[in-house]
Motif scaffolding. Structure first.
Motif, PDB file in Angstrom:
ATOM      1  N   TRP A  21      -6.932  -6.257 -11.716  1.00 32.18           N
ATOM      2  CA  TRP A  21      -6.681  -7.691 -11.550  1.00 32.18           C
ATOM      3  C   TRP A  21      -5.877  -7.974 -10.287  1.00 32.18           C
ATOM      4  O   TRP A  21      -5.822  -9.112  -9.816  1.00 32.18           O
ATOM      5  N   LEU A  22      -5.270  -6.932  -9.714  1.00 33.16           N
ATOM      6  CA  LEU A  22      -4.476  -7.097  -8.494  1.00 33.16           C
ATOM      7  C   LEU A  22      -5.313  -6.946  -7.232  1.00 33.16           C
ATOM      8  O   LEU A  22      -4.847  -7.283  -6.145  1.00 33.16           O
ATOM      9  N   GLY A  23      -6.526  -6.395  -7.391  1.00 33.63           N
ATOM     10  CA  GLY A  23      -7.422  -6.295  -6.256  1.00 33.63           C
ATOM     11  C   GLY A  23      -7.380  -4.954  -5.543  1.00 33.63           C
ATOM     12  O   GLY A  23      -6.513  -4.107  -5.778  1.00 33.63           O
ATOM     13  N   ALA A  24      -8.353  -4.781  -4.643  1.00 33.50           N
ATOM     14  CA  ALA A  24      -8.522  -3.513  -3.929  1.00 33.50           C
ATOM     15  C   ALA A  24      -7.342  -3.192  -3.023  1.00 33.50           C
ATOM     16  O   ALA A  24      -6.956  -2.027  -2.865  1.00 33.50           O
ATOM     17  N   GLU A  25      -6.752  -4.213  -2.427  1.00 37.01           N
ATOM     18  CA  GLU A  25      -5.618  -3.975  -1.538  1.00 37.01           C
ATOM     19  C   GLU A  25      -4.454  -3.341  -2.286  1.00 37.01           C
ATOM     20  O   GLU A  25      -3.798  -2.423  -1.791  1.00 37.01           O
ATOM     21  N   ALA A  26      -4.203  -3.821  -3.511  1.00 38.75           N
ATOM     22  CA  ALA A  26      -3.112  -3.277  -4.313  1.00 38.75           C
ATOM     23  C   ALA A  26      -3.417  -1.843  -4.748  1.00 38.75           C
ATOM     24  O   ALA A  26      -2.519  -0.995  -4.784  1.00 38.75           O
ATOM     25  N   VAL A  27      -4.676  -1.559  -5.065  1.00 44.26           N
ATOM     26  CA  VAL A  27      -5.048  -0.198  -5.459  1.00 44.26           C
ATOM     27  C   VAL A  27      -4.811   0.770  -4.304  1.00 44.26           C
ATOM     28  O   VAL A  27      -4.210   1.843  -4.482  1.00 44.26           O
ATOM     29  N   ALA A  28      -5.272   0.408  -3.115  1.00 41.08           N
ATOM     30  CA  ALA A  28      -5.093   1.273  -1.956  1.00 41.08           C
ATOM     31  C   ALA A  28      -3.617   1.445  -1.616  1.00 41.08           C
ATOM     32  O   ALA A  28      -3.170   2.543  -1.265  1.00 41.08           O
ATOM     33  N   ALA A  29      -2.838   0.370  -1.736  1.00 49.17           N
ATOM     34  CA  ALA A  29      -1.407   0.448  -1.440  1.00 49.17           C
ATOM     35  C   ALA A  29      -0.685   1.341  -2.440  1.00 49.17           C
ATOM     36  O   ALA A  29       0.211   2.111  -2.069  1.00 49.17           O
ATOM     37  N   ALA A  30      -1.072   1.270  -3.713  1.00 49.97           N
ATOM     38  CA  ALA A  30      -0.455   2.115  -4.733  1.00 49.97           C
ATOM     39  C   ALA A  30      -0.761   3.589  -4.479  1.00 49.97           C
ATOM     40  O   ALA A  30       0.097   4.455  -4.661  1.00 49.97           O
ATOM     41  N   ALA A  31      -1.985   3.875  -4.052  1.00 50.94           N
ATOM     42  CA  ALA A  31      -2.349   5.267  -3.754  1.00 50.94           C
ATOM     43  C   ALA A  31      -1.495   5.814  -2.620  1.00 50.94           C
ATOM     44  O   ALA A  31      -1.011   6.953  -2.679  1.00 50.94           O
ATOM     45  N   ASP A  32      -1.278   5.018  -1.588  1.00 50.40           N
ATOM     46  CA  ASP A  32      -0.464   5.464  -0.456  1.00 50.40           C
ATOM     47  C   ASP A  32       1.013   5.540  -0.815  1.00 50.40           C
ATOM     48  O   ASP A  32       1.737   6.417  -0.342  1.00 50.40           O
ATOM     49  N   GLY A  33       1.460   4.626  -1.677  1.00 52.87           N
ATOM     50  CA  GLY A  33       2.881   4.559  -1.975  1.00 52.87           C
ATOM     51  C   GLY A  33       3.371   5.574  -2.976  1.00 52.87           C
ATOM     52  O   GLY A  33       4.439   6.159  -2.808  1.00 52.87           O
TER      53      GLY A  33
END
Length: 327
Positions: A25-37
């Protein structure tokens, strides 16, 4: 391994939204940011139904993949690829099971990343990934040898390689099986041999001047019995691999000294030919081998053992930001 994780997740969220948890529900940008973070650059979708079973799959960007493979910044993906895996998309390239050109793992990180950016054709991009995979295997073998005595069994070196990614893992002995490494090696012995036996003969693994052809990036001075072992593995074929996998629990139950016996690594009743490695652990050879290790590992070496071992400090200072090319 994808070009742009955010773009990939955006498309995958449209196709397979149920693969994701609430984070969808947070979108692809949040998924990619979580992976990096918090995920060492990798995002895993777990408990995904596929052909009657549950699987998990991970997604990592090409740049993050190359960085971790060649510097061991996180040792997350590299640690997984220290063990035999089944490539779904062949990377192509040379021997050692890694798919890259011999010795290609010694290329500096920046050079491989720039090369990857310039290459547009899919096959050429996979070749850059293959070079990183083989470089990771060379680094793992160097570490396994450096942790071994001057004369050692190949089986013991492999066991140390397989345990690299579990060093310092607090779960080992608690949530994880304390004999997990023994089970992995015993169950995948033919695969480990396919990965690392050819690399023992790689010029980048030879001590400077060893046998008149040393590359100066390793400590190997002499190898005995590798040809006989490869011949026995070839003759055993798939049946030998299946036998090793079936008997892995029994071999691991024997404890951490399983590899000292005649049947080391087989998981079966018949003994494989024994491979012995003799190393040159002189200060010059150690400097050459340590300087070729990944950059993040070099930083740890310089900070922890320089006081006790001056040659380690010299090696760390000599090492390049990535992997030093063989000379």
């Amino acid at each position: 391994v994808v070009n742009d994780p955010e773009v990939w997740h955006e498309e995958n969220l449209e196709r397979n939204p149920r693969h994701y948890s609430f984070v969808r529900w947070l979108g692809a940008e949040a998924v990619a940011a979580a992976a990096d973070g918090v995920g060492a650059g990798v995002w895993f979708n777990t408990l995904v139904p596929l052909e009657g079973r549950l699987v998990k799959y991970g997604v990592i960007g090409r740049r993050a993949f190359l960085d971790d493979m060649l510097t061991w910044r996180h040792l997350y993906v590299p640690g997984r690829l220290h063990k035999p895996v089944l490539p779904l998309v062949p990377l192509g390239g040379g021997g050692g099971g890694g798919g890259g050109a011999t010795g290609a793992g010694a290329a500096p990180v920046g050079a491989l990343q720039e090369q990857d950016q310039r290459q547009q054709h899919g096959g050429e991009r996979r070749a850059a990934l293959a070079a990183a995979v083989e470089g990771n295997l060379l680094s793992a073998l160097r570490c396994g040898l450096l942790m071994s005595p001057p004369e050692c069994d190949f089986q013991d070196v492999v066991r140390r390689v397989a345990g690299l990614s579990y060093q310092g893992d607090v779960r080992m002995g608690l949530a994880e099986d304390s004999r997990k490494v023994e089970r992995i090696v015993a169950g995948s012995w033919p695969g480990f041999c396919e990965l690392y036996l050819p690399l023992l003969r790689d010029p980048c693994m030879r001590a400077q001047g060893a046998g008149g052809s040393g590359g100066g990036g390793g400590t190997v001075a002499e190898v005995e019995g590798d040809g006989e072992l490869m011949g026995a593995l070839t003759a055993a074929g798939p049946a030998g691999a299946a036998q090793a996998e079936a008997a892995a629990p029994a071999v691991a139950a024997a404890g951490p000294k399983w590899s000292g016996r005649a049947s080391a690594g087989t998981g079966g009743g018949a003994a494989w030919p024994r491979v012995r490695v003799r190393q040159d652990l002189s200060p010059d050879a150690l400097v050459g081998a340590i300087a070729a290790l990944p950059a993040s590992l070099l930083q740890r070496i310089a900070s922890r053992v320089a006081v006790r071992r001056p040659w380690a400090e010299a090696a760390a200072l000599e090492g390049a930001p990535g992997l030093r090319p063989c000379r």
